[in-house]
Design a protein around this motif. Structure first.
Motif, PDB file in Angstrom:
ATOM      1  N   ARG A   1      24.949  72.104  27.032  1.00 27.72           N
ATOM      2  CA  ARG A   1      25.094  71.246  25.860  1.00 27.72           C
ATOM      3  C   ARG A   1      26.385  70.449  25.965  1.00 27.72           C
ATOM      4  NH1 ARG A   1      25.208  75.937  21.614  1.00 27.72           N
ATOM      5  NH2 ARG A   1      25.935  74.284  20.219  1.00 27.72           N
ATOM      6  N   LEU A   2      26.278  69.172  25.686  1.00 25.95           N
ATOM      7  CA  LEU A   2      27.445  68.296  25.535  1.00 25.95           C
ATOM      8  C   LEU A   2      27.222  67.529  24.248  1.00 25.95           C
ATOM      9  CD1 LEU A   2      30.062  66.960  26.459  1.00 25.95           C
ATOM     10  CD2 LEU A   2      28.707  65.422  27.901  1.00 25.95           C
ATOM     11  N   GLU A   3      28.049  67.789  23.255  1.00 25.49           N
ATOM     12  CA  GLU A   3      27.773  67.224  21.935  1.00 25.49           C
ATOM     13  C   GLU A   3      29.054  66.980  21.148  1.00 25.49           C
ATOM     14  OE1 GLU A   3      25.182  70.286  20.550  1.00 25.49           O
ATOM     15  OE2 GLU A   3      26.799  71.611  19.910  1.00 25.49           O
ATOM     16  N   LEU A   4      28.952  66.044  20.238  1.00 21.08           N
ATOM     17  CA  LEU A   4      30.016  65.779  19.278  1.00 21.08           C
ATOM     18  C   LEU A   4      29.591  66.381  17.947  1.00 21.08           C
ATOM     19  CD1 LEU A   4      32.702  64.286  18.539  1.00 21.08           C
ATOM     20  CD2 LEU A   4      31.248  62.374  17.814  1.00 21.08           C
ATOM     21  N   SER A   5      30.477  67.196  17.348  1.00 18.17           N
ATOM     22  CA  SER A   5      30.145  67.893  16.112  1.00 18.17           C
ATOM     23  C   SER A   5      31.228  67.683  15.066  1.00 18.17           C
ATOM     24  CB  SER A   5      29.986  69.393  16.378  1.00 18.17           C
ATOM     25  OG  SER A   5      28.988  69.655  17.327  1.00 18.17           O
TER      26      SER A   5
ATOM     27  N   PRO B   1      38.065  69.698   7.901  1.00 18.02           N
ATOM     28  CA  PRO B   1      37.160  69.209   8.933  1.00 18.02           C
ATOM     29  C   PRO B   1      37.903  68.570  10.109  1.00 18.02           C
ATOM     30  CG  PRO B   1      37.244  67.654   7.120  1.00 18.02           C
ATOM     31  CD  PRO B   1      38.092  68.836   6.711  1.00 18.02           C
ATOM     32  N   PHE B   2      37.245  68.600  11.259  1.00 17.21           N
ATOM     33  CA  PHE B   2      37.727  67.880  12.430  1.00 17.21           C
ATOM     34  C   PHE B   2      36.541  67.595  13.342  1.00 17.21           C
ATOM     35  CE2 PHE B   2      37.932  72.343  13.525  1.00 17.21           C
ATOM     36  CZ  PHE B   2      37.607  72.436  14.871  1.00 17.21           C
ATOM     37  N   LEU B   3      36.701  66.612  14.211  1.00 19.91           N
ATOM     38  CA  LEU B   3      35.671  66.257  15.176  1.00 19.91           C
ATOM     39  C   LEU B   3      35.850  67.095  16.434  1.00 19.91           C
ATOM     40  CD1 LEU B   3      35.812  62.390  14.749  1.00 19.91           C
ATOM     41  CD2 LEU B   3      33.925  63.874  14.046  1.00 19.91           C
ATOM     42  N   LEU B   4      34.750  67.609  16.992  1.00 13.31           N
ATOM     43  CA  LEU B   4      34.808  68.526  18.121  1.00 13.31           C
ATOM     44  C   LEU B   4      33.820  68.063  19.191  1.00 13.31           C
ATOM     45  CD1 LEU B   4      35.876  71.206  19.315  1.00 13.31           C
ATOM     46  CD2 LEU B   4      34.034  72.383  18.082  1.00 13.31           C
ATOM     47  N   LEU B   5      34.344  67.639  20.328  1.00 15.93           N
ATOM     48  CA  LEU B   5      33.535  67.227  21.471  1.00 15.93           C
ATOM     49  C   LEU B   5      33.594  68.339  22.508  1.00 15.93           C
ATOM     50  CD1 LEU B   5      31.908  65.096  23.079  1.00 15.93           C
ATOM     51  CD2 LEU B   5      34.107  64.173  23.874  1.00 15.93           C
ATOM     52  N   THR B   6      32.471  69.023  22.734  1.00 13.48           N
ATOM     53  CA  THR B   6      32.471  70.194  23.606  1.00 13.48           C
ATOM     54  C   THR B   6      31.286  70.150  24.561  1.00 13.48           C
ATOM     55  OG1 THR B   6      31.206  71.475  21.963  1.00 13.48           O
ATOM     56  CG2 THR B   6      33.604  71.722  21.948  1.00 13.48           C
ATOM     57  N   GLY B   7      31.483  70.795  25.715  1.00 18.20           N
ATOM     58  CA  GLY B   7      30.403  70.941  26.675  1.00 18.20           C
ATOM     59  C   GLY B   7      30.881  70.693  28.090  1.00 18.20           C
TER      60      GLY B   7
END
Length: 313
Positions: A85-89, A98-104
């Protein structure tokens, strides 16, 4: 030729995103010594309630044969296929912020298209800056805090957190490219490179996970829940110390690393941009192969369940 297709899909019914949130990026792959990045991704996915906003297309970005997905076999049939998985959450810290999290995974292909897509998403959500962490193996002792090299345009964080500032050329990652593109646009950006003991680089090191989280908290002001990581860290360090104490050769090797580390740290000036030599050099250090082999034999002699492996709990 530049890639011209879509590399991501926006999630239907995704939550509304407040403007001005920090963007945290964690990409596994080339620079993940001690499983600092992959371990923190797993931890944040469990503790920050991420809600996907955009999912990146594996068929465009991923080399399946180089990083094969996992498929489960259940006695006589295939039960589950788990692609990476590569996603922005949109995630929330321990205080509900809240914060933006780009993981994968780090993309194998279409780096420029990936960078442009992330930049466009960051602009759409008016992200307040990019914060990312990765880790490399260095000849440093596990008995000292994990140090960092800091890049980007946050001078305050460079001065307070960067213990080693080399002038060198290194193989680039997609994370490097994103940092470079964000900085080109005048956005606030900071990257932390964790300097993980090279003889523990192939283990799942919860101390590296904790250090990665602490650096991100320092740069973003977020508060992350780390109790479970700290418990695993204490057990992991105790077991490594136990093995080192049982072997005089390993003790001497760690002592040599400590001596060089302490001498370097005593002579560095945080305000001086020129210090880039000294303590973190392979020169005159014994090979780490013996130490790594001893640790692997020790850890292999432990019970085989995941709960007894470093970094598992």
């Amino acid at each position: 030729m530049p890639f011209s297709g879509e590399i991501h899909e926006r999630v239907a019914n995704a939550p509304a995103v407040p403007h001005g949130l920090p963007l945290v990026m964690l990409l596994t792959g080339f620079t993940d010594a001690g499983s600092a990045v992959s371990g923190l991704i797993d931890h944040l996915r469990e503790t920050t309630s991420p809600q996907p906003l955009a999912i990146f297309d594996n068929d465009v970005l991923l080399d399946y044969r180089a990083r094969r997905p996992v498929i489960s076999f259940d006695q006589d049939h295939l039960a589950e296929f788990r692609p990476p998985r590569l996603e922005l959450s949109l995630a929330t810290d321990a205080l509900g912020r809240p914060f933006l999290l780009l993981t994968g995974y780090e993309p194998d292909f279409a780096w420029n298209a990936f960078a442009e897509t992330v930049l466009d998403l960051a602009a759409e959500f008016e992200a307040s800056g990019l914060h990312w962490v990765h880790s490399i193996a260095m000849p440093v002792p596990h008995t000292r805090p994990i140090g960092t090299t800091v890049s980007g345009n946050r001078r305050d964080l460079v001065v307070s957190h960067s213990v080693w500032r080399p002038r060198t050329q290194v193989p680039a990652t997609a994370g490097h490219l994103l940092e470079y593109r964000f900085a080109e646009r005048g956005e606030r950006v900071v990257g932390f490179v964790l300097l993980v003991p090279h003889y523990l680089a192939e283990t799942e090191n919860p101390e590296a996970v904790s250090a990665a989280a602490e650096k991100l908290m320092a740069s973003t002001g977020l508060v992350l829940m780390l109790d479970a990581v700290q418990e695993r860290r204490a057990d992991y360090i105790a077991r490594v110390d136990e093995q080192v104490a049982a072997n005089e050769e390993l003790q001497q090797m760690v002592h040599n690393l400590e001596r060089r580390y302490d001498a370097y740290m005593a002579g560095r000036d945080p305000e001086d941009d020129s210090y880039d030599e000294g303590g973190f050099s392979e020169r005159d250090l014994p090979s780490a192969d013996e130490l790594a082999a001893e640790l692997e034999r020790y850890l292999a002699s432990r019970p085989s369940g995941d709960e007894d492996k470093p970094g598992r709990g």
